[in-house]
Design a protein around this motif. Structure first.
Motif, PDB file in Angstrom:
ATOM      1  N   LEU A   1      -3.163  -4.982  -1.803  1.00 47.99           N
ATOM      2  CA  LEU A   1      -1.982  -5.108  -2.653  1.00 47.99           C
ATOM      3  C   LEU A   1      -2.308  -4.561  -4.040  1.00 47.99           C
ATOM      4  O   LEU A   1      -3.476  -4.509  -4.446  1.00 47.99           O
ATOM      5  CB  LEU A   1      -1.546  -6.575  -2.779  1.00 47.99           C
ATOM      6  N   PHE A   2      -1.236  -4.190  -4.779  1.00 46.17           N
ATOM      7  CA  PHE A   2      -1.399  -3.615  -6.112  1.00 46.17           C
ATOM      8  C   PHE A   2      -0.537  -4.398  -7.105  1.00 46.17           C
ATOM      9  O   PHE A   2       0.687  -4.400  -6.982  1.00 46.17           O
ATOM     10  CB  PHE A   2      -0.994  -2.147  -6.120  1.00 46.17           C
ATOM     11  N   LEU A   3      -1.177  -5.065  -8.062  1.00 41.14           N
ATOM     12  CA  LEU A   3      -0.459  -5.741  -9.137  1.00 41.14           C
ATOM     13  C   LEU A   3      -0.456  -4.788 -10.331  1.00 41.14           C
ATOM     14  O   LEU A   3      -1.503  -4.571 -10.961  1.00 41.14           O
ATOM     15  CB  LEU A   3      -1.138  -7.069  -9.499  1.00 41.14           C
TER      16      LEU A   3
ATOM     17  N   VAL B   1       0.817  -1.222   0.000  1.00 39.86           N
ATOM     18  CA  VAL B   1       0.000   0.000   0.000  1.00 39.86           C
ATOM     19  C   VAL B   1       0.850   1.271   0.000  1.00 39.86           C
ATOM     20  O   VAL B   1       0.339   2.360  -0.298  1.00 39.86           O
ATOM     21  CB  VAL B   1      -0.970   0.009   1.201  1.00 39.86           C
ATOM     22  N   ALA B   2       2.136   1.144   0.275  1.00 44.80           N
ATOM     23  CA  ALA B   2       3.029   2.302   0.255  1.00 44.80           C
ATOM     24  C   ALA B   2       3.772   2.421  -1.068  1.00 44.80           C
ATOM     25  O   ALA B   2       4.573   3.337  -1.253  1.00 44.80           O
ATOM     26  CB  ALA B   2       4.024   2.223   1.411  1.00 44.80           C
TER      27      ALA B   2
ATOM     28  N   ILE C   1      -6.497   4.649 -13.636  1.00 42.77           N
ATOM     29  CA  ILE C   1      -5.705   4.113 -14.744  1.00 42.77           C
ATOM     30  C   ILE C   1      -4.198   4.194 -14.484  1.00 42.77           C
ATOM     31  O   ILE C   1      -3.421   3.551 -15.182  1.00 42.77           O
ATOM     32  CB  ILE C   1      -6.034   4.821 -16.075  1.00 42.77           C
ATOM     33  N   ASP C   2      -3.781   4.959 -13.492  1.00 44.82           N
ATOM     34  CA  ASP C   2      -2.356   5.131 -13.206  1.00 44.82           C
ATOM     35  C   ASP C   2      -2.043   4.544 -11.836  1.00 44.82           C
ATOM     36  O   ASP C   2      -2.806   4.721 -10.883  1.00 44.82           O
ATOM     37  CB  ASP C   2      -1.990   6.618 -13.237  1.00 44.82           C
ATOM     38  N   GLU C   3      -0.917   3.846 -11.740  1.00 40.69           N
ATOM     39  CA  GLU C   3      -0.599   3.133 -10.501  1.00 40.69           C
ATOM     40  C   GLU C   3      -0.364   4.075  -9.316  1.00 40.69           C
ATOM     41  O   GLU C   3      -0.744   3.770  -8.183  1.00 40.69           O
ATOM     42  CB  GLU C   3       0.611   2.203 -10.685  1.00 40.69           C
ATOM     43  N   ARG C   4       0.251   5.232  -9.567  1.00 39.47           N
ATOM     44  CA  ARG C   4       0.466   6.181  -8.467  1.00 39.47           C
ATOM     45  C   ARG C   4      -0.859   6.793  -8.018  1.00 39.47           C
ATOM     46  O   ARG C   4      -1.103   6.995  -6.831  1.00 39.47           O
ATOM     47  CB  ARG C   4       1.439   7.282  -8.910  1.00 39.47           C
ATOM     48  N   GLU C   5      -1.701   7.085  -8.994  1.00 37.55           N
ATOM     49  CA  GLU C   5      -3.048   7.577  -8.675  1.00 37.55           C
ATOM     50  C   GLU C   5      -3.824   6.518  -7.894  1.00 37.55           C
ATOM     51  O   GLU C   5      -4.547   6.820  -6.938  1.00 37.55           O
ATOM     52  CB  GLU C   5      -3.782   7.914  -9.973  1.00 37.55           C
ATOM     53  N   ALA C   6      -3.671   5.254  -8.287  1.00 34.00           N
ATOM     54  CA  ALA C   6      -4.389   4.170  -7.609  1.00 34.00           C
ATOM     55  C   ALA C   6      -3.953   4.046  -6.156  1.00 34.00           C
ATOM     56  O   ALA C   6      -4.781   3.780  -5.271  1.00 34.00           O
ATOM     57  CB  ALA C   6      -4.158   2.856  -8.351  1.00 34.00           C
ATOM     58  N   LEU C   7      -2.655   4.219  -5.892  1.00 31.18           N
ATOM     59  CA  LEU C   7      -2.173   4.155  -4.503  1.00 31.18           C
ATOM     60  C   LEU C   7      -2.904   5.171  -3.626  1.00 31.18           C
ATOM     61  O   LEU C   7      -3.241   4.896  -2.478  1.00 31.18           O
ATOM     62  CB  LEU C   7      -0.671   4.424  -4.451  1.00 31.18           C
ATOM     63  N   GLU C   8      -3.166   6.328  -4.200  1.00 29.41           N
ATOM     64  CA  GLU C   8      -3.824   7.395  -3.432  1.00 29.41           C
ATOM     65  C   GLU C   8      -5.325   7.160  -3.345  1.00 29.41           C
ATOM     66  O   GLU C   8      -5.911   7.174  -2.256  1.00 29.41           O
ATOM     67  CB  GLU C   8      -3.530   8.733  -4.097  1.00 29.41           C
ATOM     68  N   ARG C   9      -5.980   6.955  -4.505  1.00 28.53           N
ATOM     69  CA  ARG C   9      -7.442   6.875  -4.525  1.00 28.53           C
ATOM     70  C   ARG C   9      -7.981   5.572  -3.951  1.00 28.53           C
ATOM     71  O   ARG C   9      -9.107   5.510  -3.452  1.00 28.53           O
ATOM     72  CB  ARG C   9      -7.963   7.070  -5.951  1.00 28.53           C
ATOM     73  N   LEU C  10      -7.176   4.501  -4.046  1.00 27.11           N
ATOM     74  CA  LEU C  10      -7.616   3.212  -3.524  1.00 27.11           C
ATOM     75  C   LEU C  10      -6.963   2.884  -2.185  1.00 27.11           C
ATOM     76  O   LEU C  10      -7.007   1.733  -1.738  1.00 27.11           O
ATOM     77  CB  LEU C  10      -7.328   2.098  -4.545  1.00 27.11           C
ATOM     78  N   HIS C  11      -6.381   3.897  -1.585  1.00 33.18           N
ATOM     79  CA  HIS C  11      -5.809   3.698  -0.245  1.00 33.18           C
ATOM     80  C   HIS C  11      -6.934   3.347   0.727  1.00 33.18           C
ATOM     81  O   HIS C  11      -7.964   4.007   0.779  1.00 33.18           O
ATOM     82  CB  HIS C  11      -5.088   4.968   0.221  1.00 33.18           C
TER      83      HIS C  11
END
Length: 791
Positions: A365-367, A193-194, A350-360
């Motif tokens: 886990l993030f694949l 998540v980080a 659609i972006d992995e960095r955006e996903a870390l923030e919005r799906l926090h």
């Protein structure tokens, strides 16, 4: 047997490979009349015959195609027959401006899939394997022409082996723009998540699969955005996902490892199988079949969690459509929830960095992978109704394929509706409809809308002459239109619904349009939604509508069906409703709530009037005790549809009154329903009779207006029973009903209708930005009247 015309567009490697002679042979064998020709977009086919034979033709077209032919996309619509004589191969079309048609993203082809699971192939277990016959298209294109340098693959330099394939005309990867392999292409990483990397490449996938097995929530970066994935069998995991995603009970989509696994729980027809296996690979709504428990027990399969689709006899299912999904599902061996990676009312990440923030706080886990996604693409949703495909959400696999018209159009941008938003752009004789954007309820959604609108214009290098928008002045899309430099054409919501259905069915005026949905801003400033519109050559007349009633609380009533019920009852009984304090009819309110409602209705404070059929569904669902509060749009109407007892042919009474326009008075029906509720009639019987009554209303009003061609549109006609019953009754009464196929009946089709309205206005030289009547609405939290289509 009635004769229909199938209009088919086949795109792919279908020219110069014997495809037209094959079509000719198949059509003549089946004794179908029509023609086939090559065009700049692909192979066009028209065949006429009975539906069973046309269905054979469509299924065999894909199964028996020439060995060197490859079908990327096959779109068809069933239209009125025009009387073709014999079958012919026509000369190719050369005239007219050639418009670049960008293909949608295509599901993994069998050849690539074999390579992925072949231990001796250099692409073994590679999750980004593709060729000219499959893989990403629209989700990676950044500009035209479609060359690698104009895609998000431009940062990946092909290795010598990939470059040799790309340059070889005899290779199936010849000019495959996303071509890549493990040496030179994108790769996987598993993040915590980080954003710390826990594993790479296939190890990342294996660890992700292990986490899903243990009940964790995985955010997976796919083709057009993120999926949130959990074990569909694990009740605790599904409930946790609901809690974190803030999605109370709206059904989740499922991804199954195989068609055989789907068949264990659902009925799958030939047409549904074709859809599931197609290059579009949408979510398909399937009926659960009886004997599910026995079938699962016999194969030692665990059933899916009950919270996947509570109280719903259907499931939304799909098969893996990228190598990444195939690898994950092969590793897991069981169905998973595969829902959009977002929070409710937000666009998909659609972006992995955006996903870390919005799906926090949502995902554990993030694949992820390092191939950028150029634009978001939700999964499309399709259902077979009346033997035809009905697209309910048009996105991946379908967008941005155009609706092709016979005439050249002015350049028009249409910005769509407030809910289920899509935008459309006319270029030449084509209307390109964007992917599903969603509800413009949040700043993230509005940002996505703005980007998609700019994106379409940039891709096709078009500056619109006209911008078409909804009549409601406070919609965010309408306000956006006001800031463009084009001439603004304001289009009444339900008129746009009817025109969209006319366009895809190639219908000419006059047409009677039945536009039934939740809410739409009417030309008189009230909320429409139960409309009978007589559409002429360049305008429409409101020939009739359902009797209006008040919505106490305005927008709140949309989320509380019990308020629609009070509005209906107040229309019948007036203030006496509260004097009687009927324990049956008003049981769902406290005394203090009733006091507030009484004063609001009496003084007409925040109680807009509506003719909405969608809100009538809500009222009946409340009266029979099915639903008092809705967790998502159309939930009460869905409950009412699912409650229907089969085999009921009776209907309730209603009246049609004339006062300038025809008004359908539902009061006799409501009074009969109240009597049946008091004597504890089965809810399934009431639900069936209610739906039957609406079908009778459609037939009666068609007679009153006396128009042969009747169009069925609006969100209410997503209801399978209502659509099928209405079509049946209209046909029995001698009318010719039409409904949607390739464009959604809900607000996802509004943009197409807005383009058609602007065309009519421009042709008639009547493009005038007239002032809007101010809506009879107050206290809308979002500043806009949602168009929540029912069912």
């Amino acid at each position: 047997m009635s004769c229909e015309r199938a209009k088919i567009m086949v795109r792919g490697a279908v020219q110069g490979v014997g495809f037209r002679p094959f079509v000719y042979k198949l059509a003549t064998e089946l004794r179908l009349n029509g023609w086939v020709l090559n065009s700049s977009q692909g192979v066009q086919i028209e065949v006429e015959g009975g539906w069973p034979t046309l269905q054979q033709f469509l299924l065999r077209l894909e199964k028996e195609k020439p060995p060197h032919a490859t079908i990327h996309s096959l779109e068809y619509s069933l239209l009125d027959a025009v009387g073709h004589d014999g079958f012919e191969i026509r000369h190719s079309t050369e005239g007219g401006a050639k418009v670049a048609v960008i293909l949608p993203d295509l599901a993994t082809c069998p050849d690539c899939l074999r390579e992925v699971f072949d231990p001796h192939n250099r692409r073994h277990l590679y999750p980004f394997t593709n060729c000219t016959n499959c893989g990403p298209r629209f989700s990676i294109i950044e500009g035209l022409p479609y060359d690698r340098s104009n895609t998000s693959m431009k940062e990946f330099t092909m290795c010598a082996e990939c470059k040799a394939e790309y340059d070889n005309p005899g290779d199936r990867r010849f000019h495959a723009q996303p071509n890549a392999c493990p040496k030179c292409g994108p790769h996987l990483e598993l993040w915590d998540v980080a954003g710390r990397v826990l594993a790479r490449n296939h190890d990342a996938l294996l660890q992700a699969a292990s986490a899903v097995r243990h009940g964790e929530i995985l955010a997976l970066k796919g083709l057009g955005g993120f999926h949130l994935i959990v074990d569909a069998r694990a009740e605790d995991a599904v409930l946790l996902l609901r809690k974190r995603k803030r999605r109370e009970d709206k059904p989740f989509a499922l991804m199954y490892p195989s068609l055989e696994a789907i068949r264990l729980g659902c009925e799958v027809s030939e047409l549904e199988e074709r859809l599931l296996r197609s290059s579009e690979s949408p979510i398909v709504l399937l009926e659960r079949h009886s004997g599910v428990a026995e079938a699962q027990a016999a194969t030692n399969k665990e059933s899916i969690a009950s919270s996947i689709a509570p109280h719903n006899p259907t499931l939304g299912v799909m098969l893996p459509y990228t190598p990444l999904h195939h690898l994950l599902l092969r590793e897991l061996g069981f169905p998973v929830v595969a829902t959009s990676g977002n929070l409710t009312n937000e666009p998909i990440c659609i972006d992995e960095r955006e996903a870390l923030e919005r799906l926090h706080g949502v995902a554990d886990l993030f694949l992820v992978h390092n191939r950028p996604i150029a634009r978001h693409m939700d999964d499309s949703v399709v259902r077979i109704m009346l033997g035809r495909e009905l697209v309910l959400r048009r996105s991946r696999g379908y967008a941005p394929l155009p609706v092709h018209l016979k005439e050249q159009l002015p350049n028009i941008l249409a910005v769509g509706a407030h809910l289920k938003n899509t935008v459309a752009l006319s270029v030449g004789s084509d209307i390109f409809i964007s992917q599903h954007i969603g509800d413009l309820e949040t700043k993230e959604a509005y940002s996505a809308f703005s980007k998609v609108t700019a994106d379409l214009q940039r891709l096709y290098e078009i500056t619109p002459e006209f911008t078409a928008c909804d009549l409601h002045p406070d919609f965010l899309s309408s306000k956006f239109a006001q800031r463009t430099n084009a001439v603004i054409v304001r289009v009444q919501h339900h008129y746009a619904h009817v025109l969209a259905c006319m366009a895809e069915n190639e219908l000419e005026a006059p047409v009677l349009g039945l536009a039934w949905d939740g809410t739409g801003y009417g030309a008189d400033g009230t909320i429409w939604g139960g409309e009978f519109l007589l559409v002429g050559e360049d305008s429409f007349e409101r020939a009739g509508h359902f009797r209006p009633f008040r919505l106490p609380g305005g927008e709140v009533a949309i989320k509380q069906p019990r308020r629609s019920a009070v509005g209906v009852l107040y229309e019948i009984f007036g203030d006496k409703l509260f004097e009687r304090a009927d324990p049956v009819l008003l049981a769902n309110f406290s005394n203090s709530e009733l006091s507030v409602l009484r004063q609001a209705l009496k003084k007409q404070i925040n109680t807009p009037r509506t003719s909405s059929v969608g809100r009538l569904f809500d009222a009946v669902a409340s009266l029979v005790g099915l639903r008092q509060r809705a967790g998502f749009e159309g939930q009460a109407a869905m409950d009412l549809e699912f409650a229907i007892r089969k085999g009921i042919e009776d209907a309730y009474s209603f009246e049609v009154k004339t006062n300038g326009t025809l008004v359908v008075d539902w009061q006799p029906m409501i009074l009969e329903i109240i009597k049946e509720v008091r004597r504890e009639e089965a809810v399934g019987v009431i639900a069936a009779k209610f739906h039957n009554t609406l079908a009778e209303v459609a037939a009666e009003m068609s007679h009153r207006v006396d128009n042969l061609h009747v169009v069925l549109t609006g969100g209410c006609f997503q209801n399978k029973y209502l659509l099928e019953r209405t079509v049946q009754r209209l046909r029995e009464e001698g009318f010719r009903p039409y409904w949607h196929q390739r464009v959604p009946p809900n607000d996802g089709g509004i943009a197409l209708g807005q383009v058609m309205a602007a065309v009519r206005a421009s042709v008639a030289a009547k493009v005038v930005a007239e002032p809007c009547v101010q809506p009879e609405l107050i206290h809308w939290n979002s500043g806009a009247l949602p168009d929540s289509s029912s069912s």
